[in-house]
Design a protein around this motif. Sequence first.
Motif, mmCIF file in Angstrom:
data_model
loop_
_atom_site.group_PDB
_atom_site.id
_atom_site.type_symbol
_atom_site.label_atom_id
_atom_site.label_comp_id
_atom_site.label_asym_id
_atom_site.label_seq_id
_atom_site.Cartn_x
_atom_site.Cartn_y
_atom_site.Cartn_z
ATOM 1 N N MET A 145 -9.168 44.761 7.441
ATOM 2 C CA MET A 145 -9.741 45.861 7.600
ATOM 3 C C MET A 145 -10.157 46.591 9.130
ATOM 4 O O MET A 145 -9.772 47.747 9.723
ATOM 5 C CB MET A 145 -11.081 46.192 7.020
ATOM 6 C CG MET A 145 -11.608 46.161 5.388
ATOM 7 S SD MET A 145 -12.795 45.510 4.988
ATOM 8 C CE MET A 145 -13.769 47.049 4.484
ATOM 9 N N GLN A 146 -10.248 45.668 9.878
ATOM 10 C CA GLN A 146 -10.418 44.803 11.263
ATOM 11 C C GLN A 146 -9.435 46.057 11.851
ATOM 12 O O GLN A 146 -8.329 46.618 13.013
ATOM 13 C CB GLN A 146 -10.878 44.077 11.905
ATOM 14 C CG GLN A 146 -11.093 43.904 13.354
ATOM 15 C CD GLN A 146 -11.593 45.441 13.993
ATOM 16 O OE1 GLN A 146 -13.394 44.930 13.548
ATOM 17 N NE2 GLN A 146 -11.261 46.217 14.103
ATOM 18 N N GLY A 148 -6.615 47.875 10.140
ATOM 19 C CA GLY A 148 -6.505 48.944 10.145
ATOM 20 C C GLY A 148 -7.332 50.033 11.213
ATOM 21 O O GLY A 148 -7.222 50.525 11.563
ATOM 22 N N ALA A 149 -8.780 49.453 11.040
ATOM 23 C CA ALA A 149 -9.687 49.888 12.651
ATOM 24 C C ALA A 149 -9.407 49.600 13.740
ATOM 25 O O ALA A 149 -9.498 51.214 14.266
ATOM 26 C CB ALA A 149 -10.718 49.260 12.703
ATOM 27 N N VAL A 180 -14.889 45.848 12.040
ATOM 28 C CA VAL A 180 -15.094 45.542 10.976
ATOM 29 C C VAL A 180 -15.566 43.814 10.875
ATOM 30 O O VAL A 180 -14.978 43.403 11.452
ATOM 31 C CB VAL A 180 -14.842 46.093 10.104
ATOM 32 C CG1 VAL A 180 -14.469 45.485 8.650
ATOM 33 C CG2 VAL A 180 -14.112 47.217 9.983
ATOM 34 N N PHE A 189 -19.329 47.774 9.796
ATOM 35 C CA PHE A 189 -19.295 48.610 10.246
ATOM 36 C C PHE A 189 -19.943 49.127 11.796
ATOM 37 O O PHE A 189 -20.799 49.668 11.435
ATOM 38 C CB PHE A 189 -18.364 49.028 9.520
ATOM 39 C CG PHE A 189 -17.728 49.305 8.292
ATOM 40 C CD1 PHE A 189 -16.580 49.298 8.442
ATOM 41 C CD2 PHE A 189 -18.335 48.640 6.889
ATOM 42 C CE1 PHE A 189 -15.484 48.884 6.815
ATOM 43 C CE2 PHE A 189 -17.592 48.175 6.300
ATOM 44 C CZ PHE A 189 -16.256 48.601 5.789
ATOM 45 N N THR A 207 -11.625 54.515 3.614
ATOM 46 C CA THR A 207 -9.910 54.300 3.212
ATOM 47 C C THR A 207 -10.034 52.827 3.737
ATOM 48 O O THR A 207 -9.307 51.850 3.546
ATOM 49 C CB THR A 207 -9.857 55.406 4.835
ATOM 50 O OG1 THR A 207 -9.333 56.708 4.436
ATOM 51 C CG2 THR A 207 -8.560 54.522 5.404
ATOM 52 N N LEU A 208 -10.674 52.497 4.897
ATOM 53 C CA LEU A 208 -10.809 50.912 4.881
ATOM 54 C C LEU A 208 -10.798 49.839 3.661
ATOM 55 O O LEU A 208 -10.550 48.316 3.918
ATOM 56 C CB LEU A 208 -11.727 50.603 6.757
ATOM 57 C CG LEU A 208 -11.765 51.576 7.493
ATOM 58 C CD1 LEU A 208 -12.219 50.965 8.627
ATOM 59 C CD2 LEU A 208 -10.034 50.649 8.248
ATOM 60 N N ILE A 211 -7.825 49.625 2.193
ATOM 61 C CA ILE A 211 -6.975 48.494 3.129
ATOM 62 C C ILE A 211 -7.504 46.820 2.397
ATOM 63 O O ILE A 211 -6.842 46.098 2.444
ATOM 64 C CB ILE A 211 -6.949 48.712 4.210
ATOM 65 C CG1 ILE A 211 -6.110 49.945 4.616
ATOM 66 C CG2 ILE A 211 -6.158 47.855 5.018
ATOM 67 C CD1 ILE A 211 -6.056 50.810 6.141
ATOM 68 N N PRO A 218 -2.714 47.934 6.631
ATOM 69 C CA PRO A 218 -3.403 48.206 7.536
ATOM 70 C C PRO A 218 -2.818 49.640 8.329
ATOM 71 O O PRO A 218 -3.129 51.053 8.804
ATOM 72 C CB PRO A 218 -3.195 47.112 8.957
ATOM 73 C CG PRO A 218 -3.231 46.415 7.431
ATOM 74 C CD PRO A 218 -2.816 46.307 6.312
ATOM 75 N N VAL A 221 -3.317 53.626 8.344
ATOM 76 C CA VAL A 221 -4.368 54.163 9.194
ATOM 77 C C VAL A 221 -2.964 55.516 9.561
ATOM 78 O O VAL A 221 -3.948 56.528 10.307
ATOM 79 C CB VAL A 221 -4.752 53.381 9.879
ATOM 80 C CG1 VAL A 221 -6.201 54.338 10.480
ATOM 81 C CG2 VAL A 221 -6.074 52.576 8.882
#
Length: 269
Positions: A145-146, A148-149, A180, A189, A207-208, A211, A218, A221
């Motif tokens: 998730m990170q 992707g962020a 994240v 988050f 969205t995250l 993922i 990721p 994104v």
Amino acid sequence: MSCSSSSRIALGLEYDGNAFHGWQTQPGGSTVQDALELALAAIAGAPVATTCAGRTDTGVHATSQVVHFDTPVLRPESAWVRGVNAHLPEGVAVRWAQPVAADFHARFSARGRRYRYLLLNRPVRPGLAAGRVGWFHLPLDAERMQAGADLLLGTHDFSTFRAAECQAKTPIKELRQARVRRQGDMIVFDFEASAFLHHMIRNLVGTLVYIGKGKHEPAWVSELLAARDRRLAAPTFSPSGLYLAGVTYEPHWGLPETTVLPQVWSLEP
């Protein structure tokens, strides 16, 4: 005591989004703005109109909302805090009050906003923290998730993460922080930007989560940002875990601390 001209007062607020139908006033009078303006009027002895730094939807909380209003009466700062709180319902409270210059504006003077989303990630839904955290039952990979962020950082067209009813003049925003991390059963988050679009954070979280559960890589994104199509992203996530946690202003306005991060719920010893 009356004075010849109006003075402008800034307030810091916290509230439980479950107790109200969002920030903005409605005919039914069940919003944070409705409750606050009634309480302020009781202290001012006249109607009071308020302006906030960032409108929040039903179910979205605030630990640090900033509001300004004009009043033709003089009251001690304690009256705008303890006095107003005596007239407010449970679920909302004024934390501080501060006289400000006439050109201060809670919304337009703000240089940035910070939100935190708390997501309980365990098989069983929340009990004690119900309504205060989001929930997802399948295991989530916070590192994915990170990753992707990280692709969200910078200035982008966030049309893919914008609600259809969003009234912002432009979908282009600068996202300065997208963090994240896992803390026990909680995924935390943190987002900071110049400003946010309607439902933007809840759409980013959704969205995250896709993922994090392995539905997409990721890099998805970047594809979503390029597509500028809301229909391609994940569904809008629950408002329960979302908190307006900070509004950034230039130091010369002299405001008290305007960032208050919500505590991470933990049921572990």
